[in-house]
Design an enzyme around this catalytic site. Sequence first.
Site, PDB file in Angstrom:
ATOM      1  N   HIS A 263      28.582 -32.526 -39.688  1.00  0.00           N
ATOM      2  CA  HIS A 263      28.146 -33.746 -40.369  1.00  0.00           C
ATOM      3  C   HIS A 263      27.754 -33.485 -41.824  1.00  0.00           C
ATOM      4  O   HIS A 263      26.956 -32.602 -42.119  1.00  0.00           O
ATOM      5  CB  HIS A 263      26.956 -34.356 -39.620  1.00  0.00           C
ATOM      6  CG  HIS A 263      26.589 -35.713 -40.133  1.00  0.00           C
ATOM      7  ND1 HIS A 263      27.266 -36.852 -39.761  1.00  0.00           N
ATOM      8  CD2 HIS A 263      25.649 -36.122 -41.017  1.00  0.00           C
ATOM      9  CE1 HIS A 263      26.750 -37.889 -40.379  1.00  0.00           C
ATOM     10  NE2 HIS A 263      25.754 -37.480 -41.152  1.00  0.00           N
ATOM     11  N   HIS A 300      16.687 -38.576 -39.075  1.00  0.00           N
ATOM     12  CA  HIS A 300      16.229 -38.004 -40.339  1.00  0.00           C
ATOM     13  C   HIS A 300      15.058 -38.800 -40.905  1.00  0.00           C
ATOM     14  O   HIS A 300      14.932 -39.993 -40.683  1.00  0.00           O
ATOM     15  CB  HIS A 300      17.367 -37.890 -41.359  1.00  0.00           C
ATOM     16  CG  HIS A 300      18.184 -39.124 -41.535  1.00  0.00           C
ATOM     17  ND1 HIS A 300      19.108 -39.553 -40.619  1.00  0.00           N
ATOM     18  CD2 HIS A 300      18.223 -40.027 -42.544  1.00  0.00           C
ATOM     19  CE1 HIS A 300      19.684 -40.663 -41.039  1.00  0.00           C
ATOM     20  NE2 HIS A 300      19.156 -40.979 -42.203  1.00  0.00           N
ATOM     21  N   ASP A 306      12.922 -45.145 -49.595  1.00  0.00           N
ATOM     22  CA  ASP A 306      13.392 -46.252 -48.755  1.00  0.00           C
ATOM     23  C   ASP A 306      14.908 -46.237 -48.758  1.00  0.00           C
ATOM     24  O   ASP A 306      15.532 -45.959 -49.791  1.00  0.00           O
ATOM     25  CB  ASP A 306      12.910 -47.595 -49.330  1.00  0.00           C
ATOM     26  CG  ASP A 306      11.507 -47.963 -48.877  1.00  0.00           C
ATOM     27  OD1 ASP A 306      10.748 -47.041 -48.497  1.00  0.00           O
ATOM     28  OD2 ASP A 306      11.171 -49.161 -48.900  1.00  0.00           O
ATOM     29  N   HIS A 336      14.319 -42.254 -38.892  1.00  0.00           N
ATOM     30  CA  HIS A 336      15.240 -43.158 -38.210  1.00  0.00           C
ATOM     31  C   HIS A 336      16.477 -42.352 -37.858  1.00  0.00           C
ATOM     32  O   HIS A 336      16.612 -41.199 -38.254  1.00  0.00           O
ATOM     33  CB  HIS A 336      15.574 -44.371 -39.076  1.00  0.00           C
ATOM     34  CG  HIS A 336      16.317 -44.014 -40.325  1.00  0.00           C
ATOM     35  ND1 HIS A 336      15.675 -43.609 -41.469  1.00  0.00           N
ATOM     36  CD2 HIS A 336      17.641 -43.959 -40.603  1.00  0.00           C
ATOM     37  CE1 HIS A 336      16.573 -43.344 -42.396  1.00  0.00           C
ATOM     38  NE2 HIS A 336      17.766 -43.535 -41.895  1.00  0.00           N
TER      39      HIS A 336
HETATM   40 FE   LIG Z   1      19.508 -42.843 -43.025  1.00  0.00          FE
END
Ligand SMILES: [Fe+2]
Length: 386
Positions: A263, A300, A306, A336
């Site tokens: 990834h 992560h 934000d 999240h």
């Molecule tokens: Fe993200």
Amino acid sequence: MPFYHKLGKIPPKRHTQFRKPDGSLYSEQLFGTIGFDGMYSNIYHEYRPTQVKEIKKQYSVAPKIARANNMESLRLKGFDVKPEKDYLNSRKTVLTNSDCSIILAAPQESLKDYFYKNTDADELIFIHKGSGKLRTFLGNIDFKYGDYLLVPRGIIYQIDFDTEDNRLFIVESRRPIYTPKRYRNWFGQLLEHSPYCERDIRKPQELETHDEKGEFLVKVKKHDDIFEMVYATHPFDVVGYDGYNFPYAFSIHDFEPITGRIHQPPPVHQTFETDAFVVCSFVPRLYDYHPDSIPAPYNHSNIDSDEVLYYVDGDFMSRNDIEAGQITLHPAGIPHGPHPGAAERSIGKTETEELAVMVDTFKPLQVTEDGLKLSDGTYYQSWLEH
Ligand SMILES: [Fe+2]
């Protein structure tokens, strides 16, 4: 834009006599940013660009804040923003901080009755739906689905739409927006590892020169107020210019994705940078090809930024139940990651058709009243396993 561009006619030497056919002087304007330290252009007008006739009105367009400090992951249904005829009225700020604002707009009509100038911010206008022509005093640019239009602060413009069905995702940036520095060599040229190069950047090619006197309304945005200023000459009276400060277009479809065996982190998707946020493009690409790879991202913590994702097209692999036109906000301070099932679901997949724009801001975003209206109210619980 970090390269030189010339359009129209200019004299061979800057700051020298440049005369019209009738023998009078063209009016030169140095148009720069960051004092005399940033990018600039030298512009030649038919008339002095300083001829203000009247300042008719001043009114605030500052967004109304509903939630100054937010810790809730949000999903905003962007296509619930109602179409409106007027271009400026159609623009709804949904998230904001002192560096930038995230705006959704569904304008139905071309901007023809007045001119617009944003002196607060560079505008990055992403065309989700619609096509037309961005018309500026430094030249015109045709646009269509997938284009980013970068309009540096202070560029006077109008915008023509081909139809009434338009959807825009706009980032207003009070910090200058640049191509990422790590993509450039010390001359400013985009390097071989950059996911796009100069050929992908569309400069203004068509210069409208209106030699007209009269009354011309320019709505000027400054410190979140609109000033309705009437000028005595047409704002598009430029006969030529050269320099580095001009609007341009770049299509998300020309972003060449960087892939790997495992990834790849968000910076490989980076498209633009400022010193206050970054903009990334997630485009159709081959998935990771290590035999045991998990193409979905890991959980992560963007602990100090934000994360705003705007979903444009295709299936978004890490999310369940996300549709085009929606925004998710993952606030700083909490982790999240993929929704339940998304990691397993991604294994064995070889490619993705996802198309999305991401804006990561280093200061937290405030949620506006217009933004909160679009929230489904339950997204923050969507990682719970049932
Ligand atoms: Fe993200």
